[in-house]
Design a protein around this motif. Structure first.
Motif, PDB file in Angstrom:
ATOM      1  N   UNK A   1      41.713  40.455  57.243  1.00 48.79           N
ATOM      2  CA  UNK A   1      42.045  39.107  57.689  1.00 48.79           C
ATOM      3  C   UNK A   1      43.544  38.877  57.506  1.00 48.79           C
ATOM      4  N   UNK A   2      44.067  37.960  58.290  1.00 54.52           N
ATOM      5  CA  UNK A   2      45.498  37.762  58.319  1.00 54.52           C
ATOM      6  C   UNK A   2      46.057  37.387  56.932  1.00 54.52           C
ATOM      7  N   UNK A   3      45.404  36.427  56.272  1.00 51.43           N
ATOM      8  CA  UNK A   3      45.970  35.989  54.997  1.00 51.43           C
ATOM      9  C   UNK A   3      45.738  37.039  53.913  1.00 51.43           C
ATOM     10  N   UNK A   4      44.683  37.873  54.103  1.00 50.90           N
ATOM     11  CA  UNK A   4      44.487  38.976  53.175  1.00 50.90           C
ATOM     12  C   UNK A   4      45.668  39.937  53.239  1.00 50.90           C
ATOM     13  N   UNK A   5      46.118  40.207  54.469  1.00 50.21           N
ATOM     14  CA  UNK A   5      47.246  41.127  54.629  1.00 50.21           C
ATOM     15  C   UNK A   5      48.498  40.569  53.962  1.00 50.21           C
TER      16      UNK A   5
ATOM     17  N   UNK B   1      43.751  34.677  45.793  1.00 51.44           N
ATOM     18  CA  UNK B   1      42.824  33.789  46.499  1.00 51.44           C
ATOM     19  C   UNK B   1      42.500  34.307  47.896  1.00 51.44           C
ATOM     20  N   UNK B   2      43.046  35.475  48.283  1.00 53.78           N
ATOM     21  CA  UNK B   2      42.851  35.910  49.666  1.00 53.78           C
ATOM     22  C   UNK B   2      41.613  36.760  49.919  1.00 53.78           C
ATOM     23  N   UNK B   3      41.220  37.705  49.056  1.00 52.67           N
ATOM     24  CA  UNK B   3      40.069  38.548  49.390  1.00 52.67           C
ATOM     25  C   UNK B   3      38.756  37.801  49.191  1.00 52.67           C
ATOM     26  N   UNK B   4      37.597  38.439  49.520  1.00 49.89           N
ATOM     27  CA  UNK B   4      36.309  37.813  49.228  1.00 49.89           C
ATOM     28  C   UNK B   4      36.214  37.482  47.744  1.00 49.89           C
ATOM     29  N   UNK B   5      35.433  36.461  47.406  1.00 50.29           N
ATOM     30  CA  UNK B   5      35.414  35.979  46.023  1.00 50.29           C
ATOM     31  C   UNK B   5      35.010  37.054  45.023  1.00 50.29           C
ATOM     32  N   UNK B   6      34.089  37.930  45.423  1.00 55.60           N
ATOM     33  CA  UNK B   6      33.643  38.955  44.480  1.00 55.60           C
ATOM     34  C   UNK B   6      34.808  39.832  44.073  1.00 55.60           C
ATOM     35  N   UNK B   7      35.649  40.178  45.036  1.00 61.47           N
ATOM     36  CA  UNK B   7      36.813  41.009  44.736  1.00 61.47           C
ATOM     37  C   UNK B   7      37.767  40.238  43.822  1.00 61.47           C
ATOM     38  N   UNK B   8      38.000  38.965  44.155  1.00 63.93           N
ATOM     39  CA  UNK B   8      38.854  38.129  43.296  1.00 63.93           C
ATOM     40  C   UNK B   8      38.319  38.101  41.883  1.00 63.93           C
ATOM     41  N   UNK B   9      36.993  37.936  41.758  1.00 65.21           N
ATOM     42  CA  UNK B   9      36.396  37.816  40.426  1.00 65.21           C
ATOM     43  C   UNK B   9      36.606  39.097  39.636  1.00 65.21           C
ATOM     44  N   UNK B  10      36.415  40.221  40.297  1.00 62.42           N
ATOM     45  CA  UNK B  10      36.611  41.512  39.638  1.00 62.42           C
ATOM     46  C   UNK B  10      38.059  41.662  39.175  1.00 62.42           C
ATOM     47  N   UNK B  11      38.989  41.341  40.070  1.00 67.00           N
ATOM     48  CA  UNK B  11      40.412  41.462  39.740  1.00 67.00           C
ATOM     49  C   UNK B  11      40.778  40.517  38.601  1.00 67.00           C
ATOM     50  N   UNK B  12      40.329  39.251  38.747  1.00 65.32           N
ATOM     51  CA  UNK B  12      40.734  38.232  37.784  1.00 65.32           C
ATOM     52  C   UNK B  12      40.239  38.599  36.395  1.00 65.32           C
ATOM     53  N   UNK B  13      39.022  39.178  36.329  1.00 70.82           N
ATOM     54  CA  UNK B  13      38.501  39.537  35.024  1.00 70.82           C
ATOM     55  C   UNK B  13      39.244  40.717  34.422  1.00 70.82           C
ATOM     56  N   UNK B  14      39.487  41.735  35.223  1.00 72.16           N
ATOM     57  CA  UNK B  14      39.885  43.008  34.617  1.00 72.16           C
ATOM     58  C   UNK B  14      41.353  43.389  34.758  1.00 72.16           C
ATOM     59  N   UNK B  15      41.952  43.194  35.937  1.00 72.54           N
ATOM     60  CA  UNK B  15      43.224  43.879  36.183  1.00 72.54           C
ATOM     61  C   UNK B  15      44.343  43.418  35.263  1.00 72.54           C
ATOM     62  N   UNK B  16      44.533  42.103  35.139  1.00 73.65           N
ATOM     63  CA  UNK B  16      45.631  41.658  34.291  1.00 73.65           C
ATOM     64  C   UNK B  16      45.384  42.052  32.837  1.00 73.65           C
ATOM     65  N   UNK B  17      44.095  42.118  32.465  1.00 75.65           N
ATOM     66  CA  UNK B  17      43.781  42.455  31.075  1.00 75.65           C
ATOM     67  C   UNK B  17      44.131  43.906  30.766  1.00 75.65           C
ATOM     68  N   UNK B  18      44.144  44.767  31.798  1.00 73.77           N
ATOM     69  CA  UNK B  18      44.608  46.133  31.564  1.00 73.77           C
ATOM     70  C   UNK B  18      46.079  46.104  31.150  1.00 73.77           C
ATOM     71  N   UNK B  19      46.849  45.231  31.804  1.00 72.30           N
ATOM     72  CA  UNK B  19      48.245  45.074  31.414  1.00 72.30           C
ATOM     73  C   UNK B  19      48.370  44.568  29.985  1.00 72.30           C
ATOM     74  N   UNK B  20      47.539  43.581  29.641  1.00 74.18           N
ATOM     75  CA  UNK B  20      47.582  43.040  28.285  1.00 74.18           C
ATOM     76  C   UNK B  20      47.201  44.125  27.274  1.00 74.18           C
TER      77      UNK B  20
END
Lengths: 494, 159
Positions: A150-154, A231-250
């Motif tokens: 989708x356009x905003x995803x890109x 906020x651009x991908x499907x919510x499930x993807x957002x949820x996965x990212x929001x839970x895990x990715x930044x925490x890997x940095x932490x």
């Protein structure tokens, strides 16, 4: 048990899904089964790491510091366990929550490789290997973010990719400098040798690593990619990212700060305090100004990361334990909020707060499910967020970091304010137009199951705060004595 | 546009490339080469074929609105009897993982620990080990990836 299993298992699952590429429907159930087993693997590893000290696996039998090691100490094992739980929740949601087109393009295998990359990052004991797992995780996340086209995803993916590529390059330059100066990349070995290296070089290395991990963790001022993309991908993807990715940095920040910080970079905690306070403040102010469900939640991630870093920067046993507890609590809560956001979006047909409404009247159950993680995030007792904030703030008071404590408390209030804003707009106020379709379709009911599971988890996290905090204290104790880690990895060879 | 010269040439060169790719794979343990290079060479053999004869040699044109086409990932249906590149990749990945478990199963130290056997043949003895199995896995993965790319890139853009 080998510390490698939690990493190999999702990758094996992804491979099996690859063999069944033309049958995406099977992927769903393979994913659920594999993630369920993953939780048990993680529990088993956790038990071993907690009972007998760090579990060390040497790849190919090459002894450290020459070979690559995987180390599951309490922190790593706990992170893997929470990751497995989140993976299971997402896999369960994905059975009904993702469109056929994304499934055909490999959504399910990508989730598995992402989980593998995240677990690899939590368990590896080698800096270069950490970089490799970051890349595994990032490549999967790039594709997941852009999948669907989708356009905003890109537009979101462009921000995300370019920012993260710069961070990866910074990380790589840091490691090149490290290897060039002391000739090793094994974390335990680096912890031993870096203090003897040229202090200027050590400062450069730690600085570069901190910047790279800071981008991944989305701290101020390096967080701008996050609200632009989450906020651009499907919510499930957002949820996965929001839970895990930044925490890997932490996690990476916690690991490097405790392992290298005290000896090689005494200035680091001071820098981290400033960054933490600014992240708390700017994140929450940004969130208050947003009027889109997922954007509000994304900016709160930045603010919450600030709390974790504040705990890390104080470096006292209580503060570190608070930070660890905070990370674990936050992963559950944030994933859950995004999943609820997705359900609310389906029910209202929009994510813009102005267009939402009436959910409380139509579904008190979902409203209750929203309130649990939302109030937990805001820090209301007896939910987990209250304890997390309490530990960090108390550590701040004990360390006389009054400015930080003041900002943390003020941000807590603002978080409550913006959670109430979500509540008022999406749930409480009457719907702008009377909806026609039924609220609870079979698909939505199914997707509420993982939400409920995570909510129960959050409540449990609050009710059993005592034992969990005792565990966090043991983690902190282990982190503050890096000799244990070094000894476990290098054994008698030094 | 098809070129007769290229088409005939590809028929002669592609099998040679495949043999050479296997040579690269085997010599990789001690000399330049290995699974990655071998896989690239083998992939280029297929790429040459596609360039010379067109991708229709391998795939059936997607029928607009035909069964499954709208949700299927890009590549149109393969001709009967052809193996899907994604399957090749997955088999390669499984081979790599399996090579790691061999050492573990034999009671060696850890995942990926090498295990070696000496094989005696009339031509002389050779040492075979799990690193070769790992390389074979890499070979398959790279072949799969390259072939998938070539097939995707040579499709007509959807109308």
């Amino acid at each position: 048990m080998s510390a490698l299993w939690p990493v190999l298992w999702p990758l094996l699952t992804a491979t099996v899904m690859g063999l069944l590429w033309r049958h995406p429907v099977w992927h769903r159930w393979i994913g659920v089964g594999a993630c369920f087993a993953h939780v048990f693997i993680a529990v088993h590893l956790m038990g071993e790491a907690n009972g007998r000290g760090p579990v060390v696996t040497t790849l190919g039998g090459w002894k450290p510091p020459f070979g690559i090691v995987f180390v599951a100490d309490r922190l790593g094992a706990a992170m893997v366990l929470v990751t497995a739980v989140i993976g299971f929740a997402i896999a369960l949601s994905s059975v009904r929550g993702i469109d056929a087109r994304r499934e055909a393009f490999g959504y399910h295998p990508l989730v598995q490789t992402l989980l593998g990359g995240v677990c690899g990052a939590f368990l590896t004991g080698d800096f270069f290997n950490l970089y490799v797992w970051f890349e595994v995780m990032l490549v999967s996340s790039f594709v997941l973010l852009a999948l669907g086209g989708e356009r905003r995803q890109m537009a979101g993916a462009l921000h995300y990719v370019s920012y993260n590529l710069v961070a990866s390059a910074t990380f790589l330059i840091g490691m090149g400098t490290l290897y060039g100066s002391i000739g090793t990349l094994n974390m335990a070995d680096v912890a031993q040798r870096l203090p003897q290296a040229n202090p200027a070089v050590a400062a450069v290395v730690v600085g570069l690593l901190t910047v790279a991990f800071g981008v991944k963790a989305a701290v101020f001022p390096l967080f701008t990619w996050l609200p632009a993309s989450y906020h651009t991908p499907p919510t499930l993807v957002s949820a996965l990212f929001a839970g895990l990715l930044t925490k890997v940095g932490v996690y990476a920040l916690i690991r490097t700060t405790t392992l290298l910080g005290p000896d090689s970079a005494p200035w680091l905690p001071g820098v981290l305090v400033v960054v933490a306070v600014l992240s708390m403040g700017f994140g929450v102010l940004g969130a208050v100004a947003q009027d889109d469900f997922r954007r509000v939640l994304s900016l709160h991630i930045v603010s919450q990361i600030g709390y974790m870093l504040f705990g890390l920067a104080l470096m006292t046993p209580l503060a570190l334990a608070g930070a660890v507890y905070y990370v674990l609590h936050h992963i559950l809560v944030k994933t859950n909020l995004f999943l609820i956001g997705g359900l609310a979006k389906r029910m209202c047909g929009t994510e813009r707060l102005a267009g939402m409404g009436g959910l409380y009247r139509r579904s008190p159950g979902l409203s209750l499910l929203f309130l649990v993680p939302a109030l937990s995030l805001a820090g209301l007792p007896p939910l987990s967020g209250f304890w997390a904030k309490l530990f960090v703030v108390r550590a701040g008071i004990e360390a006389d970091a009054w400015a930080g404590v003041a900002v943390a408390l003020a941000c807590g209030l603002l978080t409550l304010f913006s959670m109430l804003k979500l509540w008022n707009e999406a749930f409480w106020k009457p719907a702008p137009q009377e909806p026609t379709e039924p609220l609870w379709t079979a698909r939505r009911k199914w997707m509420a199951v993982p939400v409920a599971l995570l909510a129960i988890g959050t409540v449990g996290f609050g009710l059993f705060a005592g034992p969990l905090f005792a565990f966090s204290e043991r983690v902190a104790e282990e982190l503050l004595r890096p000799e244990t880690y070094v000894q476990a990895v290098l054994g008698g060879s030094k | 546009m098809r070129s007769l010269i290229l088409s005939v040439g590809a028929r002669a060169v592609s099998p040679l490339l495949l043999v050479f790719s296997f040579h690269c794979l085997l010599r990789g343990h001690n000399e330049p080469g290995g699974g990655f290079i071998g896989g690239l060479v083998a992939g280029s053999a297929v790429a040459l074929w596609v360039l010379a004869d067109g991708v229709e040699r391998f795939t059936v044109q997607a029928v607009p609105g035909g069964e499954g086409q709208t949700v299927r990932s890009g590549s149109s249906a393969l001709r009967g009897g052809m193996v899907d590149p994604v399957t090749v990749m997955s088999v390669g990945l499984l081979t790599m993982l399996a090579s790691g478990f061999v050492g573990l199963a034999l009671g060696r130290e850890d995942f990926l620990t090498g295990a070696w056997w000496t094989v005696n043949t009339p031509l002389g003895s050779a040492k075979l080990g799990t690193p070769l199995l790992f390389d074979l896995g890499v070979y398959f993965v790279v072949v799969g990836v390259v072939v998938a790319f070539v097939f995707e890139l040579s499709q007509e853009a959807p109308q």
